[in-house]
Scaffold this motif. Sequence first.
Motif, PDB file in Angstrom:
ATOM      1  N   LYS A 241       0.822  -1.215   0.000  1.00 25.24           N
ATOM      2  CA  LYS A 241       0.000   0.000   0.000  1.00 25.24           C
ATOM      3  C   LYS A 241       0.856   1.266   0.000  1.00 25.24           C
ATOM      4  N   LYS A 242       2.175   1.077  -0.140  1.00 23.53           N
ATOM      5  CA  LYS A 242       3.131   2.179  -0.176  1.00 23.53           C
ATOM      6  C   LYS A 242       3.087   3.017   1.104  1.00 23.53           C
ATOM      7  N   LYS A 243       2.910   2.319   2.230  1.00 25.95           N
ATOM      8  CA  LYS A 243       2.886   2.992   3.522  1.00 25.95           C
ATOM      9  C   LYS A 243       4.165   2.735   4.318  1.00 25.95           C
ATOM     10  N   SER A 244       5.168   2.180   3.675  1.00 27.11           N
ATOM     11  CA  SER A 244       6.456   1.954   4.344  1.00 27.11           C
ATOM     12  C   SER A 244       7.563   1.953   3.301  1.00 27.11           C
ATOM     13  N   ASN A 245       8.696   2.446   3.657  1.00 26.12           N
ATOM     14  CA  ASN A 245       9.917   2.526   2.859  1.00 26.12           C
ATOM     15  C   ASN A 245       9.716   2.353   1.353  1.00 26.12           C
ATOM     16  N   PRO A 246       9.380   3.399   0.643  1.00 28.58           N
ATOM     17  CA  PRO A 246       9.184   3.291  -0.808  1.00 28.58           C
ATOM     18  C   PRO A 246      10.473   2.986  -1.561  1.00 28.58           C
ATOM     19  N   ARG A 247      11.640   3.155  -0.919  1.00 24.07           N
ATOM     20  CA  ARG A 247      12.919   2.902  -1.595  1.00 24.07           C
ATOM     21  C   ARG A 247      13.261   1.421  -1.629  1.00 24.07           C
ATOM     22  N   LEU A 248      12.677   0.624  -0.718  1.00 24.16           N
ATOM     23  CA  LEU A 248      13.070  -0.778  -0.590  1.00 24.16           C
ATOM     24  C   LEU A 248      12.714  -1.577  -1.844  1.00 24.16           C
ATOM     25  N   LYS A 249      13.729  -2.233  -2.439  1.00 24.42           N
ATOM     26  CA  LYS A 249      13.529  -3.059  -3.618  1.00 24.42           C
ATOM     27  C   LYS A 249      13.839  -4.532  -3.345  1.00 24.42           C
ATOM     28  N   TYR A 250      14.645  -4.785  -2.314  1.00 22.29           N
ATOM     29  CA  TYR A 250      15.068  -6.163  -2.061  1.00 22.29           C
ATOM     30  C   TYR A 250      15.209  -6.374  -0.554  1.00 22.29           C
ATOM     31  N   LEU A 251      14.564  -7.431  -0.050  1.00 22.01           N
ATOM     32  CA  LEU A 251      14.661  -7.768   1.376  1.00 22.01           C
ATOM     33  C   LEU A 251      14.937  -9.254   1.510  1.00 22.01           C
ATOM     34  N   GLN A 252      15.972  -9.585   2.253  1.00 18.28           N
ATOM     35  CA  GLN A 252      16.320 -10.984   2.500  1.00 18.28           C
ATOM     36  C   GLN A 252      16.474 -11.195   4.003  1.00 18.28           C
ATOM     37  N   VAL A 253      15.698 -12.127   4.539  1.00 16.26           N
ATOM     38  CA  VAL A 253      15.763 -12.452   5.960  1.00 16.26           C
ATOM     39  C   VAL A 253      15.956 -13.959   6.080  1.00 16.26           C
ATOM     40  N   ALA A 254      17.003 -14.377   6.761  1.00 16.91           N
ATOM     41  CA  ALA A 254      17.283 -15.808   6.918  1.00 16.91           C
ATOM     42  C   ALA A 254      16.278 -16.455   7.869  1.00 16.91           C
ATOM     43  N   THR A 255      15.985 -17.713   7.618  1.00 15.14           N
ATOM     44  CA  THR A 255      15.093 -18.484   8.491  1.00 15.14           C
ATOM     45  C   THR A 255      15.760 -19.810   8.833  1.00 15.14           C
ATOM     46  N   ARG A 256      15.243 -20.457   9.862  1.00 12.80           N
ATOM     47  CA  ARG A 256      15.739 -21.784  10.201  1.00 12.80           C
ATOM     48  C   ARG A 256      15.314 -22.762   9.107  1.00 12.80           C
ATOM     49  N   LYS A 257      16.223 -23.606   8.691  1.00 12.25           N
ATOM     50  CA  LYS A 257      15.961 -24.514   7.578  1.00 12.25           C
ATOM     51  C   LYS A 257      14.775 -25.421   7.863  1.00 12.25           C
ATOM     52  N   SER A 258      14.655 -25.868   9.105  1.00  8.99           N
ATOM     53  CA  SER A 258      13.579 -26.793   9.460  1.00  8.99           C
ATOM     54  C   SER A 258      12.202 -26.147   9.384  1.00  8.99           C
ATOM     55  N   GLU A 259      12.155 -24.807   9.445  1.00  6.22           N
ATOM     56  CA  GLU A 259      10.878 -24.107   9.454  1.00  6.22           C
ATOM     57  C   GLU A 259      10.574 -23.404   8.134  1.00  6.22           C
ATOM     58  N   ARG A 260      11.504 -23.490   7.194  1.00  9.58           N
ATOM     59  CA  ARG A 260      11.414 -22.666   5.994  1.00  9.58           C
ATOM     60  C   ARG A 260      10.157 -22.942   5.170  1.00  9.58           C
ATOM     61  N   SER A 261       9.855 -24.204   4.908  1.00 10.75           N
ATOM     62  CA  SER A 261       8.710 -24.542   4.059  1.00 10.75           C
ATOM     63  C   SER A 261       7.407 -24.042   4.643  1.00 10.75           C
ATOM     64  N   GLU A 262       7.235 -24.226   5.944  1.00 11.76           N
ATOM     65  CA  GLU A 262       5.998 -23.797   6.586  1.00 11.76           C
ATOM     66  C   GLU A 262       5.884 -22.273   6.605  1.00 11.76           C
ATOM     67  N   ILE A 263       6.999 -21.604   6.832  1.00 12.50           N
ATOM     68  CA  ILE A 263       6.988 -20.140   6.855  1.00 12.50           C
ATOM     69  C   ILE A 263       6.608 -19.593   5.482  1.00 12.50           C
TER      70      ILE A 263
END
Length: 302
Positions: free
Chosen positions: A265-287
Motif C-alpha cells: 500500500k506504499k505505507k512503508s519505505n518506498p525505496r526498498l527493492k530487495y529484502l532478504q531475511v534468513a530463516t531456520r531450515k527446518s521451518e522454511r517450508s511452513e513459513i
Amino acid sequence: MTTAFPLLRLPYLVLMPVLEQMEFMDRIALSILSKRARMFLKLLKMKCEYINLILHDNRITMAVLFDDCEKLRVDIPMIGDREVLIIGYYQNLKYGHDSNEYDYIRWWPGTLSPMDYVLLIMDVTYCKSIKKLIFPEVSEYDAGYDTTIPLLTKLSKVDEVIVEDFTSNSFFYDSRLQNVLRIVFPVTSAVTIPYHALKPEEIREIIRGNFESVTVRKYSADYMPNHDMKFSLNDLKMTNVRSLKLAGPAFTLEDLIRYFKLWEKKKSNPRLKYLQVATRKSERSEIVRIFLKELNVVLGGL
C-alpha cells in the motif's frame, strides 16, 4: 659513490619515452615522490579499474586492479617509520596466478601520512573512489589503530564499507570501531557488517540510513544464525535502504506479513527493492506457505 641522475630535467620529448619504458610499479613509486613527477606520469593515463583498502592494526594495504588484469599492492605502515613502505606487483591475474608471491620494491616512508600516499596513488591512477574499505580482524589495543580515525576523513567516496567476520573479542561495544564507522558512513553507499560488531540500537541506526545496500551478517561462517538478532515491525517501517539482507530470524513472521501488506500500500519505505531475511531450515517450508497464503500470492511455474 653514485651520482643522482636528474631524470625530471630531461626534455619532455626524451622524458616521456623513458617513463613509458619503466616498470609499472616503478612508475607508481616515482609518482609519490613529487608533484612534478606525478604530473608527467599522469600523462601516461595509467587508469585503474578499482582500488580496495584494507585497514590492518598497523598498516594500510592497497589493492589496485587495472583493466589488463594486473594488480598493484601497496603496504603502508601506520605507525612511525619502523617498517618500510612496500609496493608489490602481481601479473597475469587473468590466468589465475594471483598468489602471495609478487615482485616488490621498498623504501623508508617519507613525511606524508599513510592516507596521503593512498590519495596520491588514487590521483595518478585516475581513481575517484574506493571500491571496498575493509576492516579485517584487528586488535584495537594496537597503537596503529588509533591513527585510523583522522586518516579516514580524507576519503571522499567509498562504494562499500565491510567489517569482516570475526570470532574473537577484537571489537567491543563502545570501541573505536563505532567512531571509525561514523566517519566513513556519510561517504559510502553500502555497508556489510556482522551483527555482533555493534549494539542492536546501532544496527537499527544503520538500516535506517540512506544506503543503497545494507547486509547484516551472522557472527561467523562456523556459527548458527543469530537467534538474538531481533527487530520489530517499527524497525522495518523505519528502514530507508534499497536492499536489506539480514542473517538470522530477525523478525517474527507476523511482523513480516504486516510489513509487506503496508509496503504493498506504499505505507512503508518506498525505496526498498530487495529484502532478504534468513530463516531456520527446518521451518522454511511452513513459513513460506503461511507467508504466501497471507499475502494472497501464487507462485507461477517456470
